[in-house]
Design a protein around this motif. Structure first.
Motif, PDB file in Angstrom:
ATOM      1  N   LYS A 194      17.651 -36.040  -7.837  1.00  0.00           N
ATOM      2  CA  LYS A 194      17.673 -36.899  -9.021  1.00  0.00           C
ATOM      3  C   LYS A 194      17.193 -36.114 -10.234  1.00  0.00           C
ATOM      4  CE  LYS A 194      18.060 -41.004  -8.578  1.00  0.00           C
ATOM      5  NZ  LYS A 194      19.146 -41.928  -8.704  1.00  0.00           N
ATOM      6  N   SER A 195      17.812 -36.373 -11.361  1.00  0.00           N
ATOM      7  CA  SER A 195      17.435 -35.730 -12.608  1.00  0.00           C
ATOM      8  C   SER A 195      17.110 -36.801 -13.631  1.00  0.00           C
ATOM      9  CB  SER A 195      18.591 -34.857 -13.107  1.00  0.00           C
ATOM     10  OG  SER A 195      18.258 -34.281 -14.331  1.00  0.00           O
ATOM     11  N   TYR A 196      16.267 -36.453 -14.595  1.00  0.00           N
ATOM     12  CA  TYR A 196      15.925 -37.415 -15.641  1.00  0.00           C
ATOM     13  C   TYR A 196      17.037 -37.565 -16.672  1.00  0.00           C
ATOM     14  CZ  TYR A 196      11.198 -37.497 -13.833  1.00  0.00           C
ATOM     15  OH  TYR A 196      10.109 -37.648 -13.025  1.00  0.00           O
ATOM     16  N   SER A 197      17.862 -36.536 -16.845  1.00  0.00           N
ATOM     17  CA  SER A 197      18.921 -36.632 -17.843  1.00  0.00           C
ATOM     18  C   SER A 197      20.150 -35.852 -17.398  1.00  0.00           C
ATOM     19  CB  SER A 197      18.450 -36.087 -19.200  1.00  0.00           C
ATOM     20  OG  SER A 197      18.383 -34.686 -19.166  1.00  0.00           O
ATOM     21  N   GLU A 198      21.282 -36.256 -17.925  1.00  0.00           N
ATOM     22  CA  GLU A 198      22.533 -35.563 -17.636  1.00  0.00           C
ATOM     23  C   GLU A 198      22.497 -34.143 -18.189  1.00  0.00           C
ATOM     24  OE1 GLU A 198      27.293 -36.196 -18.438  1.00  0.00           O
ATOM     25  OE2 GLU A 198      25.968 -37.920 -18.581  1.00  0.00           O
ATOM     26  N   ASP A 199      21.752 -33.951 -19.271  1.00  0.00           N
ATOM     27  CA  ASP A 199      21.622 -32.625 -19.868  1.00  0.00           C
ATOM     28  C   ASP A 199      21.004 -31.636 -18.874  1.00  0.00           C
ATOM     29  OD1 ASP A 199      21.866 -30.825 -22.106  1.00  0.00           O
ATOM     30  OD2 ASP A 199      19.684 -30.984 -22.345  1.00  0.00           O
ATOM     31  N   ASP A 200      20.040 -32.087 -18.073  1.00  0.00           N
ATOM     32  CA  ASP A 200      19.435 -31.220 -17.056  1.00  0.00           C
ATOM     33  C   ASP A 200      20.484 -30.748 -16.046  1.00  0.00           C
ATOM     34  OD1 ASP A 200      16.949 -31.523 -18.211  1.00  0.00           O
ATOM     35  OD2 ASP A 200      16.295 -33.073 -16.803  1.00  0.00           O
ATOM     36  N   VAL A 201      21.369 -31.646 -15.655  1.00  0.00           N
ATOM     37  CA  VAL A 201      22.418 -31.285 -14.700  1.00  0.00           C
ATOM     38  C   VAL A 201      23.363 -30.270 -15.323  1.00  0.00           C
ATOM     39  CG1 VAL A 201      24.351 -32.160 -13.324  1.00  0.00           C
ATOM     40  CG2 VAL A 201      22.240 -33.493 -13.496  1.00  0.00           C
ATOM     41  N   HIS A 202      23.744 -30.468 -16.584  1.00  0.00           N
ATOM     42  CA  HIS A 202      24.636 -29.516 -17.264  1.00  0.00           C
ATOM     43  C   HIS A 202      23.992 -28.137 -17.361  1.00  0.00           C
ATOM     44  CE1 HIS A 202      27.871 -32.236 -18.305  1.00  0.00           C
ATOM     45  NE2 HIS A 202      26.960 -33.129 -18.667  1.00  0.00           N
ATOM     46  N   LYS A 203      22.703 -28.075 -17.666  1.00  0.00           N
ATOM     47  CA  LYS A 203      22.002 -26.787 -17.735  1.00  0.00           C
ATOM     48  C   LYS A 203      21.968 -26.121 -16.365  1.00  0.00           C
ATOM     49  CE  LYS A 203      19.043 -27.905 -21.645  1.00  0.00           C
ATOM     50  NZ  LYS A 203      17.673 -28.262 -22.045  1.00  0.00           N
ATOM     51  N   SER A 204      21.766 -26.906 -15.320  1.00  0.00           N
ATOM     52  CA  SER A 204      21.752 -26.356 -13.969  1.00  0.00           C
ATOM     53  C   SER A 204      23.089 -25.719 -13.625  1.00  0.00           C
ATOM     54  CB  SER A 204      21.421 -27.447 -12.953  1.00  0.00           C
ATOM     55  OG  SER A 204      20.136 -27.949 -13.184  1.00  0.00           O
TER      56      SER A 204
ATOM     57  N   LYS B   3      25.356 -24.636 -15.852  1.00  0.00           N
ATOM     58  CA  LYS B   3      25.566 -23.504 -16.764  1.00  0.00           C
ATOM     59  C   LYS B   3      24.832 -22.260 -16.295  1.00  0.00           C
ATOM     60  CE  LYS B   3      25.029 -22.075 -21.589  1.00  0.00           C
ATOM     61  NZ  LYS B   3      24.627 -22.505 -22.937  1.00  0.00           N
ATOM     62  N   TYR B   4      23.575 -22.411 -15.871  1.00  0.00           N
ATOM     63  CA  TYR B   4      22.756 -21.265 -15.487  1.00  0.00           C
ATOM     64  C   TYR B   4      22.734 -20.997 -13.981  1.00  0.00           C
ATOM     65  CZ  TYR B   4      21.241 -21.524 -20.304  1.00  0.00           C
ATOM     66  OH  TYR B   4      21.227 -21.554 -21.669  1.00  0.00           O
ATOM     67  N   ASN B   5      23.486 -21.792 -13.214  1.00  0.00           N
ATOM     68  CA  ASN B   5      23.617 -21.611 -11.771  1.00  0.00           C
ATOM     69  C   ASN B   5      22.264 -21.678 -11.050  1.00  0.00           C
ATOM     70  OD1 ASN B   5      25.223 -21.312  -9.497  1.00  0.00           O
ATOM     71  ND2 ASN B   5      25.029 -19.091  -9.507  1.00  0.00           N
TER      72      ASN B   5
ATOM     73  N   ASP C 272      13.393 -20.797 -18.919  1.00  0.00           N
ATOM     74  CA  ASP C 272      12.871 -21.291 -20.189  1.00  0.00           C
ATOM     75  C   ASP C 272      13.936 -22.090 -20.936  1.00  0.00           C
ATOM     76  OD1 ASP C 272      11.061 -21.675 -22.238  1.00  0.00           O
ATOM     77  OD2 ASP C 272      11.625 -19.815 -23.249  1.00  0.00           O
ATOM     78  N   PHE C 273      14.247 -23.272 -20.412  1.00  0.00           N
ATOM     79  CA  PHE C 273      15.159 -24.178 -21.110  1.00  0.00           C
ATOM     80  C   PHE C 273      14.779 -25.599 -20.829  1.00  0.00           C
ATOM     81  CE2 PHE C 273      17.612 -23.115 -17.235  1.00  0.00           C
ATOM     82  CZ  PHE C 273      17.773 -24.365 -16.683  1.00  0.00           C
TER      83      PHE C 273
END
Length: 117
Positions: A41-51, A53-55, A116-117
């Motif tokens: 579970k993530s707090y925001s969709e942005d966290d999933v997108h960063k994951s 993007k940065y693998n 660091d994001f």
């Protein structure tokens, strides 16, 4: 065959296109007698997108310990062959009521790495 939702999309560029011939192919293995499954579970969709993007994926300290333990268990069960005991992670954003991705854990948790994001 493509699926284009009609939920407020004004043109094809703003909508999702799903090609049915690109998933669940005949060579997709679905027989995993020793597989482990986790819902992340993530707090925001942005966290999933960063994951994506940065693998990488980051969890809470408790979650990371559970994943590290699961990876070690899977490694012992499979005698080093990850195909014998894969770990699947199903991603969801809190309160979304849906899943937004799936991945296979292919390496151990690195407790010394900090993104660091």
């Amino acid at each position: 065959m493509a699926y284009i939702p009609r939920t407020g999309a004004s043109n094809v560029q703003e909508s999702s296109i799903i090609y049915a011939d690109q998933f669940n192919k005949e060579d997709l293995s679905v027989n995993y007698p020793n597989a482990k499954f986790f819902v992340i579970k993530s707090y925001s969709e942005d966290d999933v997108h960063k994951s994506i993007k940065y693998n990488v994926w980051s969890s809470t300290p408790s979650g990371n310990r559970k994943l590290a333990s699961a990876y070690e268990d899977a490694h012992q069960i499979s005698a080093g062959n990850p195909k014998d005991c894969p770990i699947f992670l199903f991603f969801s954003v809190n309160a979304s009521g849906q899943f937004c991705g799936v991945a296979e854990m292919v390496g151990p948790v690195d407790f010394h790495k900090d993104m660091d994001f």
